[in-house]
Enzyme design. Structure first.
Site, short mmCIF file in Angstrom:
data_model
loop_
_atom_site.label_atom_id
_atom_site.label_comp_id
_atom_site.label_asym_id
_atom_site.label_seq_id
_atom_site.Cartn_x
_atom_site.Cartn_y
_atom_site.Cartn_z
CB SER A 261 0.58 -14.31 -14.26
OG SER A 261 0.00 -12.90 -14.71
CG ASN B 255 0.27 -7.75 -2.96
OD1 ASN B 255 -0.46 -7.16 -2.27
ND2 ASN B 255 0.69 -7.37 -4.02
CD1 TRP B 256 -4.91 -11.32 -0.11
CD2 TRP B 256 -6.05 -10.57 1.36
NE1 TRP B 256 -5.29 -12.44 0.90
CE2 TRP B 256 -6.08 -11.69 1.83
CE3 TRP B 256 -6.94 -9.62 2.36
CZ2 TRP B 256 -6.42 -12.35 2.88
CZ3 TRP B 256 -7.53 -10.17 3.61
CH2 TRP B 256 -7.33 -11.58 3.84
CE LYS B 257 -1.46 -7.17 -6.89
NZ LYS B 257 -1.20 -7.30 -8.37
N GLY C 89 -0.78 -12.60 -6.39
CA GLY C 89 -1.74 -11.48 -6.15
C GLY C 89 -2.97 -11.99 -6.60
CG HIS D 130 4.00 -4.38 -5.72
ND1 HIS D 130 3.04 -3.98 -6.67
CD2 HIS D 130 3.59 -5.93 -5.48
CE1 HIS D 130 2.54 -5.07 -7.51
NE2 HIS D 130 2.66 -6.12 -6.85
N GLY E 278 -0.47 -9.45 -13.05
CA GLY E 278 -1.83 -9.09 -13.25
C GLY E 278 -2.07 -9.43 -14.89
CD GLU F 31 -0.26 -3.85 -8.43
OE1 GLU F 31 -0.60 -3.63 -7.43
OE2 GLU F 31 -0.35 -4.64 -9.44
CD GLU G 273 5.85 -9.38 -7.64
OE1 GLU G 273 5.16 -10.08 -7.62
OE2 GLU G 273 5.36 -7.83 -7.31
P1 PGA Z 1 -0.49 -11.46 -9.71
O1 PGA Z 1 0.03 -10.24 -8.87
O2 PGA Z 1 -0.18 -12.76 -9.24
O3 PGA Z 1 -1.95 -10.73 -9.91
O4 PGA Z 1 0.07 -11.21 -11.18
C1 PGA Z 1 1.34 -10.31 -8.30
C2 PGA Z 1 1.82 -9.17 -7.64
O5 PGA Z 1 1.21 -8.18 -8.00
O6 PGA Z 1 2.50 -9.36 -6.65
#
Ligand code: PGA
Length: 241
Positions: free
Chosen positions: A198, A6-8, A219, A81, A158, A83, A152
């Site tokens: 993470s 997931n590149w966001k 991510g 997600h 993150g 976010e 998650e």
């Molecule tokens: P992260 O993000 O690996 O940077 O913790 C995971 C995600 O948001 O799917």
């Protein structure tokens, strides 16, 4: 085994995009979810989107229809997600609408669920209740068959603080039991559950091996080419053992 990147909202230039895509070229179980404008730069890469509209088409300025994503070559789409839920204020019912729209368009949704906090001062299982609510509302009027679930926990996304594998494993079992009750034990058994939060090359192995997850959602580490290569190598080597 599924490795989902997931590149966001990254990266900023098309030059970087091409380099990042190259890591996943020709790999059957690596799904790249870039920002929508970069989907067209993928060649021989399994594609997913990071989100989709609940609408098929029409007067919805700024929305990206799941049918459009399908026609761009996407197989998967991340739905709900954290976010989007917390920063963009997506409600449980909108997540449900998006999930239905994605299934209707022929995409495989990767539904994200996870608790907000690791601490439950009441001594109860607030986290479990939160996950249950997310799952039951997301699957209202739509079958979990052909859906991938990503566990998650928000406190791990993150933050550099991965969820302890034993905790993640107990959540995975909880997710399966909720699906078994709602549908059937066989649907629950078949549904792939990924871990996200993470994930690094160092810890990825434990989530699959000890945590029983069918893959990972990554991510930050998916934007670091050497780290992401190591993650793929660690998991693919494990599968061959
Ligand atoms: P992260 O993000 O690996 O940077 O913790 C995971 C995600 O948001 O799917």
């Amino acid at each position: 085994m599924l490795i989902v990147a997931n590149w966001k909202a990254n990266p900023l230039s098309t030059g970087e995009v091409k380099k990042l895509f190259s890591v996943a070229e020709g790999k059957e179980n690596v799904v790249i979810c870039p920002p929508h404008p970069f989907l067209c730069f993928a060649e021989n890469v399994l594609l997913g989107a990071q989100d989709c509209s609940a609408h098929k088409q029409g007067s919805f300025t700024g929305e990206v229809s799941p049918h459009m994503l399908k026609s761009m070559g996407c197989k998967y789409v991340i739905i709900g997600h954290s976010e989007r839920r917390t920063v963009m204020g997506e409600s449980l019912s909108l997540v449900n609408e998006k999930l239905k729209a994605a299934v209707f368009a022929g995409l495989v949704p990767i539904l994200c669920v996870g608790e907000t906090t690791s601490v439950d001062s009441s001594g109860g299982d607030m986290a479990g209740e939160e996950i249950k609510k997310q799952l039951l509302t997301a699957f209202s009027g739509v079958s979990p068959k052909k859906v991938v679930i990503a566990y998650e926990p928000i406190f791990s996304i993150g933050t550099g603080k991965p969820c302890p594998v034993t905790v993640a494993n107990s959540r995975r079992i909880l997710i399966k039991s909720i699906i078994a009750k709602k549908c059937s034990p066989s649907v629950a058994e078949d549904i792939p559950v990924l871990y996200g939060g993470s994930v690094t090359a160092q810890n990825v192995f434990s989530y699959v091996k000890e945590g029983g997850f069918q893959g990972v959602l990554i991510g930050k580490a998916s934007l670091n080419i050497s780290e992401f290569k190591k993650i793929i190598k660690n998991l693919v080597c494990d599968q061959k053992k």
